[in-house]
Design an enzyme around this catalytic site. Structure first.
Site, PDB file in Angstrom:
ATOM      1  N   TYR A   9       0.807  -1.223   0.000  1.00 52.24           N
ATOM      2  CA  TYR A   9       0.000   0.000   0.000  1.00 52.24           C
ATOM      3  C   TYR A   9       0.843   1.278   0.000  1.00 52.24           C
ATOM      4  CZ  TYR A   9      -4.175  -2.777   0.834  1.00 52.24           C
ATOM      5  OH  TYR A   9      -5.212  -3.659   0.693  1.00 52.24           O
ATOM      6  N   ASP A  29       9.400  -6.987  -5.012  1.00 52.46           N
ATOM      7  CA  ASP A  29       8.559  -7.609  -3.989  1.00 52.46           C
ATOM      8  C   ASP A  29       8.763  -9.114  -4.078  1.00 52.46           C
ATOM      9  OD1 ASP A  29       5.825  -6.468  -2.341  1.00 52.46           O
ATOM     10  OD2 ASP A  29       6.098  -8.643  -2.522  1.00 52.46           O
ATOM     11  N   ARG A 149       3.395   9.033   5.505  1.00 44.61           N
ATOM     12  CA  ARG A 149       2.332   9.711   6.262  1.00 44.61           C
ATOM     13  C   ARG A 149       1.016   9.748   5.493  1.00 44.61           C
ATOM     14  NH1 ARG A 149       4.824  15.424   8.335  1.00 44.61           N
ATOM     15  NH2 ARG A 149       5.016  14.899  10.527  1.00 44.61           N
ATOM     16  N   LYS A 201       6.625   9.711  13.917  1.00 45.17           N
ATOM     17  CA  LYS A 201       5.638   8.933  13.159  1.00 45.17           C
ATOM     18  C   LYS A 201       4.689   8.171  14.078  1.00 45.17           C
ATOM     19  CE  LYS A 201       3.336   6.477  10.533  1.00 45.17           C
ATOM     20  NZ  LYS A 201       2.725   6.434   9.253  1.00 45.17           N
ATOM     21  N   HIS A 239     -15.515  25.274  19.636  1.00 39.61           N
ATOM     22  CA  HIS A 239     -14.530  25.972  20.473  1.00 39.61           C
ATOM     23  C   HIS A 239     -13.213  26.022  19.689  1.00 39.61           C
ATOM     24  CE1 HIS A 239     -11.587  26.651  23.622  1.00 39.61           C
ATOM     25  NE2 HIS A 239     -12.585  26.967  24.459  1.00 39.61           N
ATOM     26  N   ARG A 241     -10.209  25.746  20.451  1.00 40.11           N
ATOM     27  CA  ARG A 241      -9.091  24.864  20.818  1.00 40.11           C
ATOM     28  C   ARG A 241      -9.544  23.431  21.113  1.00 40.11           C
ATOM     29  NH1 ARG A 241      -8.014  29.737  22.245  1.00 40.11           N
ATOM     30  NH2 ARG A 241      -9.256  29.644  24.146  1.00 40.11           N
ATOM     31  N   CYS A 255      -2.362   0.817  10.806  1.00 36.19           N
ATOM     32  CA  CYS A 255      -1.561   1.930  11.344  1.00 36.19           C
ATOM     33  C   CYS A 255      -2.063   2.354  12.714  1.00 36.19           C
ATOM     34  CB  CYS A 255      -1.628   3.096  10.370  1.00 36.19           C
ATOM     35  SG  CYS A 255      -1.377   2.591   8.676  1.00 36.19           S
ATOM     36  N   TYR A 314     -11.696  -1.731   6.490  1.00 34.58           N
ATOM     37  CA  TYR A 314     -11.439  -1.078   7.787  1.00 34.58           C
ATOM     38  C   TYR A 314     -11.946   0.345   7.829  1.00 34.58           C
ATOM     39  CZ  TYR A 314      -7.364   1.897   6.599  1.00 34.58           C
ATOM     40  OH  TYR A 314      -6.533   2.870   6.106  1.00 34.58           O
ATOM     41  N   LYS A 315     -12.209   0.934   6.636  1.00 29.49           N
ATOM     42  CA  LYS A 315     -12.835   2.257   6.610  1.00 29.49           C
ATOM     43  C   LYS A 315     -13.408   2.498   5.211  1.00 29.49           C
ATOM     44  CE  LYS A 315      -9.000   5.241   5.360  1.00 29.49           C
ATOM     45  NZ  LYS A 315      -8.238   6.420   5.740  1.00 29.49           N
ATOM     46  N   ARG A 322      -7.652  -5.136   6.556  1.00 26.98           N
ATOM     47  CA  ARG A 322      -6.798  -5.503   7.681  1.00 26.98           C
ATOM     48  C   ARG A 322      -7.310  -4.888   8.988  1.00 26.98           C
ATOM     49  NH1 ARG A 322      -1.047  -3.816   5.578  1.00 26.98           N
ATOM     50  NH2 ARG A 322      -2.331  -2.100   4.830  1.00 26.98           N
TER      51      ARG A 322
END
Ligand code: SAJ
Length: 406
Positions: A9, A29, A149, A201, A239, A241, A255, A314-315, A322
């Protein structure tokens, strides 16, 4: 020449990006099937913009192989899971990649580790592999850490636009690697030492995990008192903050649900908030299962065979399953020895669980209650099809009347 090791990925989009920005790249790979797929001109996972980037990289001359290459720069992007028992990082794939590289690399080559590793891993596990070959770091071989990232679902955009961190032993090596990434990265690139890069990280992902755990805990508190958690978070976030993330059915992926454990594993007596947060997130699928049973009772539903889970990834809008909360919920259901639930996910073509459907309409025909586990764009476009079902919405996206929330 750059040899990118690991074409998953992260490694694949990075290799493609480097190749399409004027660098000579070979991607390696050990999975021969994966290499064959890439050599046949097909990408191995779904991601916005990946196919176009792949085409551009192929036209620019990228090559894929299962052999390590003679190169002057290596980018290592192999898995770095955690050991289930100790919670510490399992560095075996990184160690093995470094060992293989040392057998083929040019003198003075630079090894850039992109895989996320716990703070201290490179000192503890990578430097000794190099020293054992009689090589001097900084002279015979150079080391850097450039943790990725990018967020799945927006990887191609973020590869170009995110800021990055590069850790190196010397400014000279750091700047050289910074120049390499600057060939495609328009974000700011901070050069620091390796230990700091490792820590930043892991801390970034830990911050997000703790924030989500806070939202999940709020969700349980609000459920206890019958208050709308989404409205509470919406108002709090006005708000200047406060910035609370959203509760959900659990935290998956490789992750946010993994990296914070590295800190718990390495600092068990210090990482208290992190430990509790990870436990909260990990128990969220069980919380959803309890909600399902409460709602069934409320509606006199007795047959779990008539319950369907929408979403297996997963989302949203990725095909990666995974550590998926749905898989965790199914496991929890099995522990209760209850009937398996039905599952549908438009992003997942392979059969991963029993009772998995590949046709949305047939899935809906066979259930009375649907649990929205993943907010795929496909569901948002077809929400009206849930009309008439009992709906447990784990993401607050369904505006149909009578919907249940977490
Ligand atoms: N989630 C919630 N509530 C939220 C946001 C997310 O429950 O408000 C859940 C998601 O549904 C998913 C899990 O958290 O199950 C993780 O998803 P994510 O979108 O938060 O993050 P990842 O794992 O896809 O990617 C993260 C990113 N890290 C940060 O934003 C700090 C990405 O930038 C990293 O590159 C990536 O981890 C990585 O590879 O480390």
């Amino acid at each position: 020449m750059i040899n990118v090791i690991g074409l998953g990925y992260i490694g694949l989009p990075t290799a493609l990006m480097l190749a399409s920005h004027g660098n000579e790249v070979v991607g390696t790979d050990l999975d021969k099937g994966l290499v064959a797929t890439l050599n046949a001109g097909r990408t191995t996972f779904k991601e916005d913009g990946l196919k176009d980037l792949f085409g551009e990289a192929v036209r620019s001359g990228i090559k894929f192989t299962d052999k390590y290459q003679l190169a002057d720069t290596y980018i290592i992007s192999v898995p770095s899971p955690y050991d289930n028992f100790s919670k510490k990082v399992d560095p075996r794939y990184v160690i093995s990649a470094v060992g293989e590289i040392l057998t083929v690399c040019a003198p003075g080559a630079t090894l850039v580790i992109e895989s996320t590793v716990s703070p201290g891993t490179i000192d503890k596990h990578v430097r000794p592999v190099i020293a054992a070959r009689g090589l001097e770091i900084g002279k015979d071989i150079h080391l850097a850490h450039a943790p990725e990232r990018i967020i799945p679902g927006n990887m191609v955009y973020e590869l170009v636009h995110n800021n990055r961190t590069i850790g190196a032993d010397s400014k000279e090596i750091g700047d050289r690697i910074k120049d390499l990434y600057s060939s495609f990265c328009q974000g700011e690139i901070v050069v620091t030492d390796i230990r700091t890069a490792e820590m930043t990280k892991v801390v970034e992902n830990t911050f997000r995990a703790v924030n989500i755990a806070f939202a999940n805990e709020l969700c349980r508190i609000c459920r206890h008192d019958g208050i709308d958690v989404y409205e509470i978070i919406r108002i709090c976030n006005m708000h200047p903050r406060v910035n609370i993330l959203q509760p959900g059915p659990g935290v998956g992926g490789h992750c946010i649900s993994v990296d914070p454990w590295f800190l718990v594993g390495d600092y068990p007596s210090l990482a208290k908030v992190i430990d509790e947060s990870m436990k909260t997130n990990d128990s969220q699928p069980e919380f959803v299962l309890n909600r399902i049973h409460d709602i069934m009772r409320e509606n006199n539903l007795t047959d779990t065979k008539r319950i369907g889970l929408y979403g297996l990834t997963y989302k949203e809008n990725v095909d990666d399953c995974r550590e998926s909360p749905t898989l965790q919920l199914i496991k929890a259901q099995e522990r209760h020895l209850a009937e398996p639930l039905k599952v549908y996910d438009p992003m997942v073509e392979k059969d991963l669980v029993c009772n998995q459907y590949h046709d949305f309409d047939r899935f809906l025909d066979d259930i009375d209650m649907v649990v929205i586990m993943v907010k795929h764009g496909h569901l948002i476009d077809n929400m009206e099809k849930l009309d008439g079902k009992i709906v447990l919405d784990c993401h607050n996206i369904c505006k149909l009347p009578g919907v249940y929330h977490l």
